[in-house]
Scaffold this motif. Structure first.
Motif, PDB file in Angstrom:
ATOM      1  N   ARG A   1      -0.839 -10.845 -11.358  1.00  0.00           N
ATOM      2  CA  ARG A   1      -0.561  -9.499 -11.889  1.00  0.00           C
ATOM      3  C   ARG A   1      -0.287  -9.550 -13.382  1.00  0.00           C
TER       4      ARG A   1
ATOM      5  N   LEU B   1     -10.960  -3.078  -9.467  1.00  0.00           N
ATOM      6  CA  LEU B   1      -9.544  -2.727  -9.559  1.00  0.00           C
ATOM      7  C   LEU B   1      -9.336  -1.401 -10.282  1.00  0.00           C
TER       8      LEU B   1
ATOM      9  N   LEU C   1      -2.322  -0.196  -9.228  1.00  0.00           N
ATOM     10  CA  LEU C   1      -1.835  -1.105 -10.265  1.00  0.00           C
ATOM     11  C   LEU C   1      -0.369  -0.903 -10.610  1.00  0.00           C
TER      12      LEU C   1
ATOM     13  N   GLN D   1       2.181  -7.340  -7.169  1.00  0.00           N
ATOM     14  CA  GLN D   1       0.985  -7.363  -6.338  1.00  0.00           C
ATOM     15  C   GLN D   1      -0.055  -6.368  -6.836  1.00  0.00           C
ATOM     16  N   VAL D   2      -1.276  -6.549  -6.338  1.00  0.00           N
ATOM     17  CA  VAL D   2      -2.375  -5.633  -6.591  1.00  0.00           C
ATOM     18  C   VAL D   2      -2.927  -5.214  -5.240  1.00  0.00           C
TER      19      VAL D   2
ATOM     20  N   TYR E   1       0.572  -1.005 -15.753  1.00  0.00           N
ATOM     21  CA  TYR E   1       1.199  -0.482 -14.535  1.00  0.00           C
ATOM     22  C   TYR E   1       1.124   1.047 -14.578  1.00  0.00           C
TER      23      TYR E   1
ATOM     24  N   GLY F   1      -8.208   0.134  -7.193  1.00  0.00           N
ATOM     25  CA  GLY F   1      -6.987  -0.665  -7.153  1.00  0.00           C
ATOM     26  C   GLY F   1      -5.736   0.130  -7.461  1.00  0.00           C
TER      27      GLY F   1
END
Length: 215
Positions: free
Chosen positions: A59, A3, A9, A14-15, A69, A7
């Protein structure tokens, strides 16, 4: 590790990791199913897979672990990883290097990241495994945003393969190509560059001074 590497973020509910490797897509889906019981939504495009987990619960859990985030440039290694046992740190680094790492034609290992914090933290984590990696700034030709490279050459790369390694088979295959030659002048040990330069300056300053002989 997957991630932090690939990923997205920024979303609250959601991811969304993106990968060009089918192996990573399958492995990520397996991990999410195994640990959370969720099925990952997978969308296949021409050159990459777009994965999505739509779960506020997951999350928020990731946020509690330290995955805030943020955009790519502000990513960090989560505090729980920085203080985790060696096996957990190695697993995190495997995921990170599987996504943002490379093994070149000589088997040398490199991690590219747009986050200066991640680059510094990874260098420190590798040092805890006895791997002296270099860290350097690389300015892109097509992008205004610089990237940072953390690299391990020769014997240091061999130490990486032995202590951490890639789970991605085609990258782990680089172990067969790597040289055993140690390159001590590449990069440096974090936080010691200033001290070493100071010692060097003192040696140079006193080299030409006459030595007083005791009678």
């Amino acid at each position: 590790g997957l991630l932090v590497g690939d990923g997205s973020l920024r979303e609250r509910h959601q991811v969304s990791p993106t990968t060009g490797d089918a192996y990573i897509a399958r492995e990520f889906a397996r991990l999410i199913q195994s640990h959370f019981g969720y099925r990952v939504q997978r969308q296949r495009y021409a050159r990459h897979w777009e994965l999505r987990i739509s779960s506020l619960q997951i999350r928020v859990f990731l946020e509690e672990l330290g995955l805030g985030y943020v955009t790519a440039v502000d990513k960090t290694v989560p505090p729980v990883v920085m203080t985790a046992p060696r096996a957990c740190v190695a697993a995190f680094l495997q995921g990170l290097f599987d996504t943002d790492g490379t093994a070149d034609r000589k088997g040398n290992v490199a991690l590219s990241t747009s986050s200066p914090t991640v680059a510094h933290q990874v260098q420190m984590l590798l040092l805890n495994f006895g791997i002296v990696a270099s860290r350097q700034l690389k300015r892109g030709v097509r992008s205004r945003r610089p990237s940072y490279l953390v690299t391990a050459y020769g014997a240091e790369a061999l130490a990486f393969y032995a202590a951490i390694g890639f789970r991605l088979p085609r990258k782990q295959a680089g172990r067969r190509r790597v040289s055993r030659v140690r390159r001590p002048n590449v990069g440096g040990i974090p936080h010691l560059n200033g001290a070493l330069k100071s010692v060097q300056a003192r040696i140079v300053a006193t080299a030409d001074k006459p030595v007083a002989l005791k009678r």
